[in-house]
Write an enzyme that holds these catalytic residues in place. Structure first.
Site, PDB file in Angstrom:
ATOM      1  N   ASN A   9       0.864  -1.181   0.000  1.00 15.54           N
ATOM      2  CA  ASN A   9       0.000   0.000   0.000  1.00 15.54           C
ATOM      3  C   ASN A   9       0.902   1.232   0.000  1.00 15.54           C
ATOM      4  OD1 ASN A   9      -1.783   2.064   0.542  1.00 15.54           O
ATOM      5  ND2 ASN A   9      -2.209   1.432   2.657  1.00 15.54           N
ATOM      6  N   LYS A  11       0.093   4.264  -0.187  1.00 18.35           N
ATOM      7  CA  LYS A  11      -0.540   5.434   0.457  1.00 18.35           C
ATOM      8  C   LYS A  11      -0.380   6.680  -0.430  1.00 18.35           C
ATOM      9  CE  LYS A  11       0.295   3.268   4.875  1.00 18.35           C
ATOM     10  NZ  LYS A  11       0.235   3.391   6.320  1.00 18.35           N
ATOM     11  N   HIS A  96      -9.482   0.899   5.069  1.00 18.24           N
ATOM     12  CA  HIS A  96      -8.172   1.029   5.727  1.00 18.24           C
ATOM     13  C   HIS A  96      -8.340   1.909   6.979  1.00 18.24           C
ATOM     14  CE1 HIS A  96      -4.044   2.241   6.496  1.00 18.24           C
ATOM     15  NE2 HIS A  96      -3.683   1.165   5.812  1.00 18.24           N
ATOM     16  N   GLU A  98      -6.656   4.236   8.181  1.00 19.16           N
ATOM     17  CA  GLU A  98      -6.465   5.680   7.966  1.00 19.16           C
ATOM     18  C   GLU A  98      -7.737   6.308   7.403  1.00 19.16           C
ATOM     19  OE1 GLU A  98      -2.812   5.434   5.710  1.00 19.16           O
ATOM     20  OE2 GLU A  98      -1.771   4.775   7.514  1.00 19.16           O
ATOM     21  N   GLU A 168      -5.298  -5.548  10.494  1.00 19.72           N
ATOM     22  CA  GLU A 168      -4.275  -4.532  10.729  1.00 19.72           C
ATOM     23  C   GLU A 168      -4.546  -3.847  12.064  1.00 19.72           C
ATOM     24  OE1 GLU A 168      -2.373  -3.147   6.853  1.00 19.72           O
ATOM     25  OE2 GLU A 168      -4.187  -1.978   7.080  1.00 19.72           O
ATOM     26  N   GLY A 174       2.447   1.792  10.806  1.00 11.42           N
ATOM     27  CA  GLY A 174       3.362   2.922  10.676  1.00 11.42           C
ATOM     28  C   GLY A 174       4.060   3.293  11.970  1.00 11.42           C
ATOM     29  N   SER A 214       3.566  -2.700  10.214  1.00 12.78           N
ATOM     30  CA  SER A 214       5.019  -2.705  10.347  1.00 12.78           C
ATOM     31  C   SER A 214       5.663  -4.029   9.935  1.00 12.78           C
ATOM     32  CB  SER A 214       5.419  -2.302  11.770  1.00 12.78           C
ATOM     33  OG  SER A 214       4.928  -1.003  12.071  1.00 12.78           O
TER      34      SER A 214
HETATM   35  C1  PEP Z   1      -0.753  -0.159   6.117  1.00  8.43           C
HETATM   36  O1  PEP Z   1      -0.865   1.033   5.933  1.00  8.43           O
HETATM   37  O2  PEP Z   1      -1.612  -0.930   5.648  1.00  8.43           O
HETATM   38  C2  PEP Z   1       0.395  -0.649   6.874  1.00  8.43           C
HETATM   39  C3  PEP Z   1       0.373  -1.876   7.296  1.00  8.43           C
HETATM   40  O3  PEP Z   1       1.424   0.252   7.096  1.00  8.43           O
HETATM   41  P1  PEP Z   1       2.895  -0.077   7.719  1.00  8.43           P
HETATM   42  O4  PEP Z   1       3.371  -1.354   7.051  1.00  8.43           O
HETATM   43  O5  PEP Z   1       3.702   1.091   7.359  1.00  8.43           O
HETATM   44  O6  PEP Z   1       2.693  -0.275   9.176  1.00  8.43           O
END
Ligand code: PEP
Length: 257
Positions: A9, A11, A96, A98, A168, A174, A214
Site C-alpha cells: 500500500n 498510500k 483502511h 487511515e 491490521e 506505521g 510494520s
Molecule cells: C498499512 O498502511 O496498511 C500498513 C500496514 O502500514 P505499515 O506497514 O507502514 O505499518
C-alpha cells in the site's frame, strides 16, 4: 490451499513517474520467478494507469486504495469502482484504518464500498483492526467481529472467498510496533472462526487473511509461517523495492518455497 498474498500500500506516495519506476523495479526483480506468492501494489489514484500499464502480463496485480460507493454522480473528488475497473485495476482496499480514522469512514460506509466492488468486479481487500485503547480494554475480538459483521455479514458464501481480509491492528500501522506472530495468529484464528460460524466450511478454508502493521523483510517469514496468516498488507516497507522484495521472499520461505 491458500497462496500467500503480499500487497504494498503506497498510500499518498509515488506520483506517476516514481510509481512507474518502482513498478518497473518490481517487474524486473520478479520476472520469471517461480511464483509461489501472489503479489500486488496499491498506488495512489493518479498513478494507477502508469502502474497498470507497466505491470500488464507480469502477474503482479494492481489495487486502488479507496473508492466511492456510488457508480457516478455529483460526488466531487471521488472515484467509482466502475472507473477503477475501466483503468484496469483488479483489487481495491476498503476500510483502511487511515480512512476510518482520518476520513470518517464507518462500518456502514465500508459495507457499501464492498458492495460497490462486487458490482464492478473488483476484488475487495477489507481492512479490519482495533486501536490500542480497544486492545487495552480487551475489546479487540469484539471490534474486529463487529467490523466483519458489517462489511461481510450480508454477502453470499460464493462472494466471501473473493474478499481478502487484512487484519491490521491500528497500533501497529506505521509505528514500527509489530504484533507478535502469536498475537497476530490469535486474531487471525478469531477471524477464521467468524467465517466458520457464518458460512459453509469452504469459505473459511479458502478466504485469505493478511496481516498488516510494520511488516518488514526481517519479520515477514516469521509472521507468515503462522497457520492462519496468508500474506501481508505492507505500508512503509513497500515503498522500497529491496525491502518489499525481502518481504515477498519471506512469504515464499513461509510457504515452503
Ligand atoms: C498499512 O498502511 O496498511 C500498513 C500496514 O502500514 P505499515 O506497514 O507502514 O505499518
Amino acid at each position: 490451499m491458500r497462496r500467500k498474498f503480499v500487497v504494498g500500500n503506497w498510500k499518498m506516495h509515488k506520483g506517476p513517474q516514481e510509481a512507474d519506476a518502482l513498478a518497473e523495479a518490481l517487474k524486473k526483480a520478479l520476472a520469471g520467478r517461480d511464483a509461489t506468492v501472489d503479489v500486488g501494489v496499491a498506488p495512489p489514484f493518479v498513478s494507477l494507469p502508469a502502474v497498470v500499464s507497466r505491470l500488464k502480463h507480469t502477474g503482479i496485480v494492481v489495487a486502488a486504495q479507496n473508492l466511492h460507493a456510488e457508480q457516478q454522480g455529483a460526488y466531487t473528488g471521488e472515484v467509482s469502482s466502475e472507473m477503477l475497473r475501466q483503468v484496469g485495476v483488479a483489487y481495491c482496499l476498503v476500510g483502511h484504518s487511515e480512512r476510518r480514522q482520518l476520513f470518517g469512514e464507518t462500518d456502514a460506509s465500508v459495507a457499501r464500498k464492498v458492495g460497490a466492488c462486487f458490482r464492478s468486479g473488483l476484488l475487495p481487500i477489507l481492512c479490519v483492526g482495533e486501536t490500542l485503547a480497544e486492545r487495552e480494554a480487551g475489546q479487540e475480538a469484539a471490534v474486529v467481529t463487529r467490523q466483519l459483521d458489517a462489511a461481510l455479514g450480508a454477502l453470499g458464501a460464493d462472494q466471501v472467498p473473493s474478499v481478502t481480509i487484512a487484519y491490521e491492528p491500528v497500533w501497529a500501522i506505521g509505528t514500527g510496533k509489530t504484533a507478535t506472530p502469536l498475537q497476530a495468529q490469535d486474531m487471525h484464528a478469531t477471524i477464521r472462526g467468524w467465517l466458520e460460524a457464518k458460512f459453509p466450511a469452504f469459505v473459511a478454508k479458502s478466504t485469505r487473511i493478511q496481516y498488516g502493521g510494520s511488516v518488514k523483510g526481517n519479520n515477514a517469514a516469521e509472521l507468515m509461517r503462522m497457520p492462519d496468516i496468508d500474506g501481508a498488507l505492507v505500508g512503509g516497507a513497500s515503498l522500497n523495492a529491496e525491502e518489499f522484495l525481502a518481504i515477498i521472499a519471506g512469504a515464499a520461505t513461509a510457504s515452503g518455497g
